[in-house]
Write a protein that holds these residues in place. Structure first.
Motif, short mmCIF file in Angstrom:
data_model
loop_
_atom_site.label_atom_id
_atom_site.label_comp_id
_atom_site.label_asym_id
_atom_site.label_seq_id
_atom_site.Cartn_x
_atom_site.Cartn_y
_atom_site.Cartn_z
N THR A 182 0.83 -1.21 0.00
CA THR A 182 0.00 0.00 0.00
C THR A 182 0.86 1.26 0.00
O THR A 182 0.58 2.23 -0.72
N HIS A 183 1.93 1.24 0.80
CA HIS A 183 2.84 2.39 0.83
C HIS A 183 3.47 2.63 -0.55
O HIS A 183 3.57 3.78 -1.01
N LEU A 184 3.87 1.56 -1.20
CA LEU A 184 4.52 1.68 -2.50
C LEU A 184 3.55 2.20 -3.56
O LEU A 184 3.91 3.08 -4.37
N ILE A 185 2.34 1.71 -3.54
CA ILE A 185 1.33 2.17 -4.50
C ILE A 185 1.02 3.65 -4.27
O ILE A 185 0.92 4.45 -5.23
N THR A 186 0.86 4.04 -3.02
CA THR A 186 0.58 5.44 -2.70
C THR A 186 1.72 6.34 -3.16
O THR A 186 1.50 7.44 -3.71
N SER A 187 2.94 5.89 -2.98
CA SER A 187 4.10 6.66 -3.40
C SER A 187 4.16 6.81 -4.91
O SER A 187 4.52 7.88 -5.43
N LEU A 188 3.78 5.79 -5.65
CA LEU A 188 3.78 5.87 -7.11
C LEU A 188 2.68 6.79 -7.63
O LEU A 188 2.91 7.59 -8.55
N THR A 189 1.50 6.68 -7.07
CA THR A 189 0.40 7.54 -7.52
C THR A 189 0.67 9.01 -7.22
O THR A 189 0.18 9.89 -7.93
N ALA A 190 1.44 9.28 -6.18
CA ALA A 190 1.81 10.66 -5.87
C ALA A 190 2.72 11.26 -6.95
O ALA A 190 2.83 12.48 -7.07
N LEU A 191 3.35 10.39 -7.75
CA LEU A 191 4.21 10.83 -8.85
C LEU A 191 3.46 10.86 -10.18
O LEU A 191 4.08 10.92 -11.24
N SER A 192 2.13 10.81 -10.12
CA SER A 192 1.28 10.81 -11.32
C SER A 192 1.44 9.54 -12.15
O SER A 192 1.24 9.55 -13.36
N LEU A 193 1.83 8.44 -11.50
CA LEU A 193 1.97 7.17 -12.18
C LEU A 193 0.77 6.29 -11.91
O LEU A 193 0.14 6.39 -10.85
N PRO A 194 0.39 5.42 -12.85
CA PRO A 194 -0.74 4.51 -12.62
C PRO A 194 -0.37 3.41 -11.65
O PRO A 194 0.80 3.23 -11.29
N THR A 195 -1.36 2.65 -11.24
CA THR A 195 -1.14 1.57 -10.28
C THR A 195 -0.79 0.28 -10.99
O THR A 195 -1.60 -0.26 -11.74
N PRO A 196 0.41 -0.25 -10.78
CA PRO A 196 0.77 -1.55 -11.38
C PRO A 196 0.09 -2.69 -10.63
O PRO A 196 -0.44 -2.52 -9.52
#
Length: 234
Positions: A9-23
């Motif tokens: 969950t932390h990793l996904i939240t960090s990625l979405t904060a960079l305007s990246l989609p959820t893998p």
């Protein structure tokens, strides 16, 4: 007190904060639990995020017969009829993550583009009228400059010319036309209405480069209109 171990969950939240989609979990799990000499120690979240971002931007986002897409099924995509030229104008209702599968420079002929790519492959640049070749660092002799003139070139031709160095592709400023593909494989052309930073021919932008089309991006007659405010080059 020991620091909290990063979770999925932390990793996904960090990625979405960079305007990246959820893998997908399948894509992220090997990053979250990399093989190390100390299996009880997980790398910091910043390191995991950087690794996931690099792999995401380097991979194809579409599915293949042997592997599904690396993005979750709920990731926004183009409508099925997005390229319908009979629709005068529409706007994207969500941010859409896409990859570049073709680049065209509308400011030059196709033959000029081929010549530019060939010069780039050879490592040649232009300095006024003088063709120079970029010498790789490992091939230089001690004390030599990083460039050398091609044999037979007249060094005096460049006198009085203040244009400075240019790339072999003549530093075209476009406009550029991009063939964009979402994770479902739907493709659409995008036209650079106004200059967008980091959009150009290689090495400025390469095939497979990822873009984020912001919600509200206009699509006219099946072509996305690219402007600085509605497109982000990742």
């Amino acid at each position: 007190m020991a620091a909290q171990q990063p979770t999925l969950t932390h990793l996904i939240t960090s990625l979405t904060a960079l305007s990246l989609p959820t893998p997908t979990t399948t894509f992220l799990q090997p990053i979250l639990t990399p093989p190390t000499s100390n299996p009880t120690r997980t790398p910091p979240l910043a390191v995991l995020t950087a690794t996931a971002k690099h792999r995401l931007l380097s991979a194809s986002i579409t599915s293949s017969p042997s592997a599904p897409s690396i993005l979750i099924p709920s990731t926004p995509a183009f409508p099925g009829n997005i390229s319908d030229v009979r629709v005068k104008e529409r706007v994207l209702s969500e941010d859409v993550f896409v990859q570049v599968v073709d680049i065209q420079d509308l400011g030059r002929s196709k033959w000029e583009q081929i010549e530019g790519l060939e010069a780039e492959r050879k490592g040649e640049t232009m300095k006024g009228r003088e063709v120079i070749r970029v010498v790789p660092l490992d091939e230089e002799e001690p004390g030599m400059a990083g460039t050398q003139s091609l044999p037979g070139q007249n060094h005096n031709q460049n006198q009085g010319n203040g244009n400075g160095n240019q790339t072999g592709d003549k530093s075209s400023r476009g406009p550029f036309k991009l063939l964009l593909q979402d994770w479902k494989g739907v493709v659409i052309w995008g036209f650079e209405v106004r200059k967008v930073e980091k959009v150009g021919l290689p090495p400025v932008m390469g095939i497979g480069c990822k873009l984020l089309l912001r919600r509200g991006t206009k699509v006219a007659r099946g072509m996305a209109l690219l402007e600085p405010g509605n497109v982000v080059v990742l």
